[in-house]
Scaffold this motif. Structure first.
Motif, short mmCIF file in Angstrom:
data_model
loop_
_atom_site.label_atom_id
_atom_site.label_comp_id
_atom_site.label_asym_id
_atom_site.label_seq_id
_atom_site.Cartn_x
_atom_site.Cartn_y
_atom_site.Cartn_z
N SER A 352 76.38 -69.45 -9.94
CA SER A 352 77.68 -69.23 -10.56
C SER A 352 78.75 -69.17 -9.47
O SER A 352 78.57 -68.42 -8.49
N PRO A 353 79.81 -69.94 -9.58
CA PRO A 353 80.07 -70.91 -10.64
C PRO A 353 79.26 -72.19 -10.46
O PRO A 353 78.97 -72.58 -9.33
N LEU A 354 78.90 -72.81 -11.56
CA LEU A 354 78.30 -74.14 -11.55
C LEU A 354 79.38 -75.12 -11.97
O LEU A 354 79.91 -75.03 -13.07
N LEU A 355 79.71 -76.06 -11.10
CA LEU A 355 80.82 -76.97 -11.40
C LEU A 355 80.54 -77.83 -12.63
O LEU A 355 81.46 -78.14 -13.39
N TRP A 356 79.30 -78.21 -12.83
CA TRP A 356 78.94 -78.99 -14.00
C TRP A 356 79.24 -78.22 -15.29
O TRP A 356 79.72 -78.78 -16.27
N SER A 357 78.98 -76.91 -15.30
CA SER A 357 79.30 -76.09 -16.47
C SER A 357 80.80 -76.13 -16.76
O SER A 357 81.23 -76.31 -17.91
N HIS A 358 81.61 -75.96 -15.72
CA HIS A 358 83.06 -75.97 -15.91
C HIS A 358 83.53 -77.35 -16.39
O HIS A 358 84.43 -77.44 -17.23
N ALA A 359 82.93 -78.40 -15.86
CA ALA A 359 83.33 -79.75 -16.27
C ALA A 359 83.01 -80.01 -17.73
O ALA A 359 83.81 -80.61 -18.46
N MET A 360 81.84 -79.56 -18.17
CA MET A 360 81.46 -79.80 -19.56
C MET A 360 82.35 -79.00 -20.51
O MET A 360 82.62 -79.44 -21.63
N TYR A 361 82.80 -77.82 -20.07
CA TYR A 361 83.77 -77.08 -20.88
C TYR A 361 85.06 -77.90 -21.02
O TYR A 361 85.63 -78.00 -22.12
N LEU A 362 85.51 -78.50 -19.92
CA LEU A 362 86.72 -79.33 -19.98
C LEU A 362 86.54 -80.50 -20.94
O LEU A 362 87.46 -80.84 -21.70
N ILE A 363 85.37 -81.12 -20.90
CA ILE A 363 85.11 -82.26 -21.77
C ILE A 363 85.15 -81.84 -23.23
O ILE A 363 85.81 -82.48 -24.07
N LEU A 364 84.46 -80.76 -23.57
CA LEU A 364 84.43 -80.32 -24.96
C LEU A 364 85.80 -79.85 -25.42
O LEU A 364 86.24 -80.17 -26.54
N ALA A 365 86.50 -79.11 -24.57
CA ALA A 365 87.84 -78.66 -24.94
C ALA A 365 88.77 -79.85 -25.17
O ALA A 365 89.58 -79.86 -26.12
N ASP A 366 88.65 -80.87 -24.34
CA ASP A 366 89.48 -82.07 -24.52
C ASP A 366 89.09 -82.79 -25.80
O ASP A 366 89.96 -83.28 -26.54
N GLU A 367 87.78 -82.87 -26.07
CA GLU A 367 87.33 -83.54 -27.29
C GLU A 367 87.91 -82.86 -28.52
O GLU A 367 88.19 -83.53 -29.53
N LEU A 368 88.10 -81.56 -28.43
CA LEU A 368 88.67 -80.80 -29.54
C LEU A 368 90.20 -80.75 -29.51
O LEU A 368 90.83 -80.17 -30.40
N GLY A 369 90.78 -81.34 -28.46
CA GLY A 369 92.24 -81.44 -28.39
C GLY A 369 92.96 -80.15 -28.10
O GLY A 369 94.11 -79.96 -28.54
N ILE A 370 92.32 -79.25 -27.34
CA ILE A 370 92.97 -77.95 -27.13
C ILE A 370 93.28 -77.69 -25.64
O ILE A 370 93.60 -76.56 -25.29
#
Length: 375
Positions: A352-370
């Motif tokens: 922690s932190p794992l950069l891949w975890s943070h990146a996947m959060y960005l992807i999902l948040a973007d997919e949801l438009g927020i």
């Protein structure tokens, strides 16, 4: 009764918090990016410190690219291109060996992780994995397409990755989790497929022919009970399998196999929004992985299940510590709790932190438009 927080849209207070975590995730990634462009897997974890994976890094580049950071993603792709340019002779030698009817050893193959200088690691690792090379092709093409960039900037590295995958796509190797080198893993084949299809309009290599062979192979040997399986000839599922649907397209969205795969992963591996890797996982006791929760959420969002995707986004946000850092996994609902202490003794606490975890959060948040993307 269904929890209204799972099904309802975020209110302003929650939306602000989710966007703050996105901003923090971008900051974590860019703060720790090496000056040469590599994304370290985890900057402080003993076994990951000082190394960059093509798999982790390619997803990380996609996260920051979606967030609007063209420069950071481009620097990573520049780094990979430079690393692979220097592997041209190695790939040519490997292909020549195949032409002579020889079978190169696993130790002779390209590694899965590199030092920031692009060299092999000095310590033993489960190093032969082909998924990262397909993932990078998908990531660099996706980034270039998103921003109208000229792929010639990365052409030499692209050609090395293409030649390597065309020659060795069907060879057994370690999976995403650096396990089971004896098998051909469906998620690995999916990543290769996605990369080859992405690069197809930009190369004369027979990549679509190989992609079709991958699809036929998985159709024949990688499906059981109508869902994708962990490896060819198996019946179990793995938390990485949704990637074969979105983003790699090995299985068509909305198809019966896609629906059954997402259902099987959720049934066997999802607990309260957090997703396990696989049922036999003993690594740190077999916790729930941030990045896999995001991957399943990404697929749900792409399938139109916004409430299901939000459930995973909210679960991820709840795992951030006081500094906003996201770990690799969390010890909730451990599958094999008796094995956790031995890994802590071996490598220390969970990355922690794992950069891949943070990146996947960005992807999902973007997919949801927020997300509020950077300019």
């Amino acid at each position: 009764m269904t929890d209204p927080l799972i099904t309802s849209a975020p209110d302003l207070t929650e939306l602000t918090r989710l966007r703050e975590l996105a901003r923090g995730s971008h900051a974590v990634i860019t703060e720790h990016q090496d000056p040469g462009g590599a994304y370290p897997a985890a900057p402080t974890f003993s076994a990951y410190r000082g190394y960059a994976w093509l798999r982790d890094g390619s997803f990380t580049a996609e996260g920051v690219s979606r967030y609007g950071d063209v420069t950071s993603a481009g620097r990573f792709h520049d780094w990979v291109d430079g690393v692979l340019r220097r592997r041209r002779a190695q790939v040519d030698d490997l292909r020549a060996a195949i032409g002579r009817g020889e079978v190169p050893s696993n130790e002779a193959m390209l590694p899965t992780r590199f030092t920031f200088a692009g060299e092999d690691g000095s310590d033993p690792w489960w190093d032969f994995q082909t998924d990262g090379y397909g993932l990078w092709l998908w990531s660099v093409v996706t980034h270039a397409t998103r921003y109208g960039l000229d792929l010639s900037r990365w052409r030499p590295g692209i050609d090395v990755a293409v030649d390597y995958l065309v020659a060795f796509w069907d060879r057994p190797c370690y999976d995403w989790w650096e396990e089971h080198v004896e098998h051909r893993h469906v998620s690995t084949l999916g990543a290769i497929y996605g990369g080859l299809v992405a690069i197809a309009p930009h190369t004369s290599a027979p990549v679509l022919e190989v992609a079709e062979r991958i699809r036929r192979l998985v159709d024949a040997e990688g499906i059981e009970d109508a869902h994708l399986t962990k490896w060819l000839g198996d019946s179990a599922v793995d938390g990485s399998l949704p990637s074969c649907i979105v983003p790699f397209g090995l299985v068509a969205r909305g198809s019966d196999v896609a629906s059954e795969t997402l259902t099987a992963v959720a049934r066997d591996l999802d607990v309260d929004g957090g997703v396990h890797r696989f049922t036999a996982d003993v690594f740190y006791g077999g916790g729930q992985w941030i990045l896999l929760s995001a991957l399943l959420g990404w697929n749900l969002a792409a399938a139109g299940d916004t409430s299901g995707a939000l459930r995973h986004l909210r679960w991820i946000a709840a795992q951030a510590d006081e500094q906003g850092d996201l770990p690799e996994q969390v010890p909730h609902h451990l599958l094999h709790p008796g094995s956790r202490d031995e890994w802590i003794a071996r490598w220390g606490t969970v990355a922690s932190p794992l950069l891949w975890s943070h990146a996947m959060y960005l992807i999902l948040a973007d997919e949801l438009g927020i997300t509020d993307r950077v300019d």
